[in-house]
Design a protein around this motif. Structure first.
Motif, PDB file in Angstrom:
ATOM      1  N   TYR A 293      54.231  -8.324 -20.975  1.00  6.66           N
ATOM      2  CA  TYR A 293      53.739  -7.478 -19.885  1.00  6.66           C
ATOM      3  C   TYR A 293      54.329  -6.067 -19.939  1.00  6.66           C
ATOM      4  N   VAL A 294      55.129  -5.789 -20.946  1.00  6.59           N
ATOM      5  CA  VAL A 294      55.856  -4.514 -21.013  1.00  6.59           C
ATOM      6  C   VAL A 294      55.235  -3.640 -22.095  1.00  6.59           C
ATOM      7  N   GLY A 295      54.684  -2.519 -21.676  1.00  2.16           N
ATOM      8  CA  GLY A 295      53.959  -1.650 -22.602  1.00  2.16           C
ATOM      9  C   GLY A 295      54.777  -1.188 -23.775  1.00  2.16           C
ATOM     10  N   ILE A 296      56.007  -0.758 -23.543  1.00  4.45           N
ATOM     11  CA  ILE A 296      56.818  -0.191 -24.623  1.00  4.45           C
ATOM     12  C   ILE A 296      57.253  -1.247 -25.634  1.00  4.45           C
ATOM     13  N   LEU A 297      57.132  -2.527 -25.272  1.00 10.67           N
ATOM     14  CA  LEU A 297      57.446  -3.610 -26.209  1.00 10.67           C
ATOM     15  C   LEU A 297      56.193  -4.176 -26.867  1.00 10.67           C
ATOM     16  N   GLY A 298      55.092  -3.453 -26.735  1.00  4.30           N
ATOM     17  CA  GLY A 298      53.846  -3.885 -27.352  1.00  4.30           C
ATOM     18  C   GLY A 298      53.009  -4.796 -26.482  1.00  4.30           C
ATOM     19  N   GLY A 299      53.383  -4.928 -25.225  1.00  2.00           N
ATOM     20  CA  GLY A 299      52.637  -5.771 -24.296  1.00  2.00           C
ATOM     21  C   GLY A 299      51.559  -4.997 -23.564  1.00  2.00           C
ATOM     22  N   LYS A 300      51.065  -5.588 -22.494  1.00  2.00           N
ATOM     23  CA  LYS A 300      50.026  -4.936 -21.699  1.00  2.00           C
ATOM     24  C   LYS A 300      50.580  -3.668 -21.034  1.00  2.00           C
ATOM     25  N   PRO A 301      49.723  -2.711 -20.767  1.00  2.00           N
ATOM     26  CA  PRO A 301      50.195  -1.438 -20.190  1.00  2.00           C
ATOM     27  C   PRO A 301      50.432  -1.555 -18.680  1.00  2.00           C
ATOM     28  N   LEU A 302      51.421  -2.369 -18.310  1.00  2.00           N
ATOM     29  CA  LEU A 302      51.669  -2.662 -16.901  1.00  2.00           C
ATOM     30  C   LEU A 302      52.980  -2.073 -16.391  1.00  2.00           C
ATOM     31  N   THR A 303      53.752  -1.436 -17.267  1.00  2.00           N
ATOM     32  CA  THR A 303      55.103  -1.012 -16.876  1.00  2.00           C
ATOM     33  C   THR A 303      55.360   0.469 -17.163  1.00  2.00           C
ATOM     34  N   PRO A 304      54.566   1.362 -16.618  1.00  2.00           N
ATOM     35  CA  PRO A 304      54.794   2.788 -16.897  1.00  2.00           C
ATOM     36  C   PRO A 304      56.166   3.274 -16.436  1.00  2.00           C
ATOM     37  N   GLU A 305      56.673   2.728 -15.328  1.00  2.00           N
ATOM     38  CA  GLU A 305      57.979   3.153 -14.828  1.00  2.00           C
ATOM     39  C   GLU A 305      59.098   2.688 -15.757  1.00  2.00           C
ATOM     40  N   PHE A 306      59.059   1.441 -16.150  1.00  2.00           N
ATOM     41  CA  PHE A 306      60.059   0.915 -17.078  1.00  2.00           C
ATOM     42  C   PHE A 306      59.988   1.664 -18.401  1.00  2.00           C
ATOM     43  N   ASP A 307      58.785   1.941 -18.866  1.00  2.00           N
ATOM     44  CA  ASP A 307      58.616   2.654 -20.135  1.00  2.00           C
ATOM     45  C   ASP A 307      59.246   4.048 -20.071  1.00  2.00           C
ATOM     46  N   LYS A 308      59.064   4.738 -18.939  1.00  2.00           N
ATOM     47  CA  LYS A 308      59.663   6.071 -18.785  1.00  2.00           C
ATOM     48  C   LYS A 308      61.187   5.984 -18.732  1.00  2.00           C
ATOM     49  N   LEU A 309      61.688   4.988 -18.009  1.00  2.03           N
ATOM     50  CA  LEU A 309      63.133   4.824 -17.879  1.00  2.03           C
ATOM     51  C   LEU A 309      63.793   4.494 -19.216  1.00  2.03           C
ATOM     52  N   SER A 310      63.039   3.883 -20.123  1.00  2.46           N
ATOM     53  CA  SER A 310      63.614   3.509 -21.419  1.00  2.46           C
ATOM     54  C   SER A 310      64.119   4.725 -22.193  1.00  2.46           C
ATOM     55  N   LYS A 311      63.614   5.908 -21.861  1.00  4.70           N
ATOM     56  CA  LYS A 311      64.072   7.136 -22.513  1.00  4.70           C
ATOM     57  C   LYS A 311      65.441   7.573 -21.999  1.00  4.70           C
ATOM     58  N   GLU A 312      65.893   6.914 -20.925  1.00  4.31           N
ATOM     59  CA  GLU A 312      67.160   7.294 -20.300  1.00  4.31           C
ATOM     60  C   GLU A 312      68.274   6.285 -20.562  1.00  4.31           C
ATOM     61  N   GLY A 313      68.007   5.304 -21.420  1.00  7.11           N
ATOM     62  CA  GLY A 313      69.028   4.292 -21.658  1.00  7.11           C
ATOM     63  C   GLY A 313      68.836   3.582 -22.983  1.00  7.11           C
ATOM     64  N   LEU A 314      69.454   2.406 -23.090  1.00  8.09           N
ATOM     65  CA  LEU A 314      69.416   1.597 -24.304  1.00  8.09           C
ATOM     66  C   LEU A 314      68.439   0.445 -24.090  1.00  8.09           C
ATOM     67  N   LEU A 315      67.358   0.438 -24.855  1.00  8.56           N
ATOM     68  CA  LEU A 315      66.307  -0.571 -24.729  1.00  8.56           C
ATOM     69  C   LEU A 315      66.523  -1.671 -25.766  1.00  8.56           C
ATOM     70  N   PHE A 316      66.467  -2.922 -25.318  1.00  2.70           N
ATOM     71  CA  PHE A 316      66.584  -4.062 -26.228  1.00  2.70           C
ATOM     72  C   PHE A 316      65.171  -4.554 -26.551  1.00  2.70           C
ATOM     73  N   THR A 317      64.797  -4.415 -27.805  1.00  2.00           N
ATOM     74  CA  THR A 317      63.417  -4.705 -28.199  1.00  2.00           C
ATOM     75  C   THR A 317      63.238  -6.096 -28.788  1.00  2.00           C
ATOM     76  N   ASN A 318      64.340  -6.787 -29.087  1.00  2.32           N
ATOM     77  CA  ASN A 318      64.255  -8.075 -29.780  1.00  2.32           C
ATOM     78  C   ASN A 318      65.160  -9.102 -29.094  1.00  2.32           C
ATOM     79  N   LEU A 319      65.078  -9.118 -27.766  1.00  2.00           N
ATOM     80  CA  LEU A 319      65.937  -9.967 -26.940  1.00  2.00           C
ATOM     81  C   LEU A 319      65.171 -11.203 -26.483  1.00  2.00           C
ATOM     82  N   TYR A 320      65.856 -12.357 -26.490  1.00  4.44           N
ATOM     83  CA  TYR A 320      65.205 -13.622 -26.130  1.00  4.44           C
ATOM     84  C   TYR A 320      66.000 -14.335 -25.041  1.00  4.44           C
TER      85      TYR A 320
END
Length: 647
Positions: A293-320
């Motif tokens: 459900y997270v756009g920046i992780l290749g999911g549906k474009p449902l998280t514009p706020e989270f996607d913008k915030l990812s530029k301000e911190g450390l994003l974990f792209t391969n977390l389970y």
């Protein structure tokens, strides 16, 4: 044959029981046919199902067989009343759980299990969810059950009354009846062990395997297994010392930093920079926000706020994540404890006091600690666990109700995420310059997916959908940081937004690994901005990683890795618990352990394609070591901090 008419109620009980379970299995087969037929020899579900159904019904028939055989004819009135009550009670229960099965399978990709029992404990929230999301199913279920109750009164005597018989004939017949019931219940004369759920496993598709069972069996087995919480022998045996050594080699801890042999994993974790005033810590735990459900992780474009915030911190792209329930996510994020085949430690009895949590560690450093939740904190035993393990203040729905503030929306599971972030922001402002730790837990992105109108542009036309709820949850994340950035506490706080688990965990593999992929974003002073951590990681790695940014030295028993100390040559690792199946993944190799079966190994081509490969015995031992260690640490009370008086 009239001589043996006294056995009629037993025969009818078994026959009607088989009719219910077989018709249900046929219905489930056609309901999930598109998925099931992909499995080779999928038709095995029917002979396996017949076998498992007979096991259940033969066990249930022992007591009636004893009564009709040994009670004298002058007790026949009592016998008949008991037979009617007993037979319809269990047939009713068998039918009830089978009627509940289709919707449960759609949600959890397996037959009813311990989750089904857990939900019975919280009728208020669950009934509200069911009425809003499964109203048609509920109506159909009650109509069918109503018809059954009607026939119970009308036809009970016809089907379940026994008849007087010569006592000698009954005694002569009993050994044959007992043998048949014993044979049916054991389903074998040669096996040393009774047949169990593992005998229904014939494929690598969890759903197809579970169709060979029946739902009364899976629920009853879940209830029976509660007494075995913490038992890891179902996967194999290993000496404790070997298990500890194998787990330690996956940690990022210098051997010299382990501090207490009585608490085998207790160690010192030093910060990169020691601060006079360490930073606050806020964990914003997102209900069911899977990576899909997270756009920046290749999911549906449902998280514009989270996607913008990812530029301000450390994003974990391969977390389970470690599991499929909120309490499992809380376990991982707040305690860093390994997932195990037993229930989450949030709900286990021996972990209600003195069990390590971030709250306890930070409280010992002078932090004020809290849990903030829009629902009822007693759900899933959260309040009890938090109260006993370092959380000083628990803010939940009752506090929202009584504080006089006009909130946006109150739904089935409590106050909306928007209300949660407003409450939390006001709470944090009130802390002034005191260091604090808080766990915030969202509710809106949970079925029946309720949220206030006018906040988002809907992704789906229908309002109450998972996609729209995720978009609203993202809106609330954005609102929280918009408010927090205006407050003094913001510049002194490490934040993380992380999911507890995904919405529906399903797939054709024994462990649907793609459904365990979750987002996490750390923000705050000293945290790299606009960076991504792409190496494979587990949810249990998050708590030690968070402590590395706070600016203080900690002593913890956490087994997870401090991801800021992972070198490029270290292989990524994740651990996943799916019902009673455990997956231990290192890079693209995964060992899957099922109860009472030999481990299987697969190579992961992508998160949905697992190719069987030869088992690496050493990797399998490492996988077993992690499960054994979880059980040992819990049973022996060795996942804790040292007693304060001794320090």
């Amino acid at each position: 044959m009239k001589k043996f008419a006294f056995l009629k109620p037993i025969f009818n009980f078994i026959a009607i029981g088989l009719l219910i379970t077989t018709l249900s299995r046929i219905f489930l087969f056609f309901l999930f046919k598109e998925r099931v037929v992909e499995t080779q020899d999928y038709w095995y579900i029917f002979p396996i199902g017949l076998r498992m159904d007979l096991i259940l019904l033969c066990y249930m028939s022992f007591l009636p067989a004893l009564l009709v055989t040994f009670l004298p004819n002058n007790c026949i009135k009592f016998t008949n009343k008991f037979l009617v009550f007993y037979s319809f009670l269990f047939l009713f229960l068998i039918l009830f759980v089978e009627l509940a099965t289709p919707d449960f399978v759609k949600q959890y990709d397996t037959r009813p299990n311990k989750i089904f029992l857990d939900y019975l404990i919280y009728p208020r929230e669950v009934v509200g969810m069911l009425l809003k999301s499964y109203l048609v199913s509920i109506i159909v279920t009650f109509l069918i059950l109503g018809v059954v109750i009607y026939f119970a009164f009308k036809k009970g005597k016809k089907y379940f009354h026994t008849h007087p018989a010569n006592y000698k004939i009954k005694l002569i017949a009993f050994p044959f009846v007992a043998f048949l019931l014993f044979f049916g219940a054991r389903s074998s004369l040669t096996s040393k062990r009774p047949i169990n759920a593992s005998n229904a496993v014939f494929s690598t598709d969890q759903l197809t395997n579970c169709l060979g069972l029946n739902s009364f069996y899976t629920v009853a087995f879940a209830a029976y297994s509660i007494k075995n919480e913490g038992n890891t022998k179902m996967y194999g045996k290993m000496e404790e010392a070997e298990a500890i050594a194998r787990v330690k080699k996956y940690m990022t801890v210098n051997p010299a930093d382990f501090t207490d042999p009585e608490i085998p994993f207790l160690h010192i974790q030093n910060p990169d920079t020691l601060l006079k005033r360490p930073y606050n810590l806020v964990i914003f735990l997102q209900e069911s926000l899977g990576a899909e459900y997270v756009g920046i992780l290749g999911g549906k474009p449902l998280t514009p706020e989270f996607d913008k915030l990812s530029k301000e911190g450390l994003l974990f792209t391969n977390l389970y994540c470690t599991g499929t329930r909120s309490v499992r996510g809380i376990e991982a994020v707040v305690t860093g404890f390994l997932p195990s085949p037993s229930e989450s430690v949030v709900k286990l009895g021996n972990s209600q006091q003195g069990f390590f949590t971030l709250a306890d560690a930070l409280k010992r450093k002078g932090y004020e600690t809290s849990f903030i939740y829009g629902g009822m904190a007693n759900f899933d035993n959260m309040a009890s666990f938090f109260n006993g393990n370092g959380f000083q203040d628990i803010v939940d729905q009752e506090d929202f109700d009584s504080d006089g503030h006009k909130y946006a929306f109150k739904g089935t599971w409590g106050y909306s995420d928007e209300d949660l972030v407003v409450k939390a922001n006001n709470y944090f402002k009130g802390k002034g310059d005191k260091p604090f730790f808080s766990l915030m837990f969202s509710t809106s992105n949970h079925e029946p997916f309720e949220y206030p109108e006018g906040r988002i542009k809907p992704y789906d036309k229908k309002a109450a959908t998972v996609n729209n709820a995720m978009k609203y949850a993202d809106f609330s994340i954005g609102k929280f940081f918009e408010m927090a950035k205006k407050e003094a506490y913001f510049k002194n706080t490490i934040f993380i937004v992380i999911a507890d688990h995904n919405t529906r965990t399903y797939g054709k593999n024994l462990v649907p690994i793609n459904k365990f992929h979750i987002p996490a974003l750390i923000m705050g002073p000293g945290v790299p901005k606009g960076k991504a951590y792409d190496k494979l990681a587990s949810q249990i790695d998050i708590p030690p990683t968070l402590l590395s940014y706070i600016g203080s030295q900690f002593e913890t028993p956490m087994i997870g890795r401090n991801l800021t100390k992972i070198g490029p040559d270290v292989k990524g690792r994740s651990i996943m618990q799916f019902n009673d199946i455990n997956a231990f993944r290192v890079d693209n190799k995964v060992v899957i352990m099922q109860p009472n079966l030999k481990p299987l190994q697969f190579e992961i081509k992508n998160d949905t394609t697992l190719v069987p490969v030869k088992l690496d015995e050493e990797l399998a031992k490492d996988a077993l070591a992690h499960v054994v260690t979880a059980g040992n640490l819990y049973k022996e009370n060795k996942y804790k901090l040292r007693d304060i008086k001794k320090k």
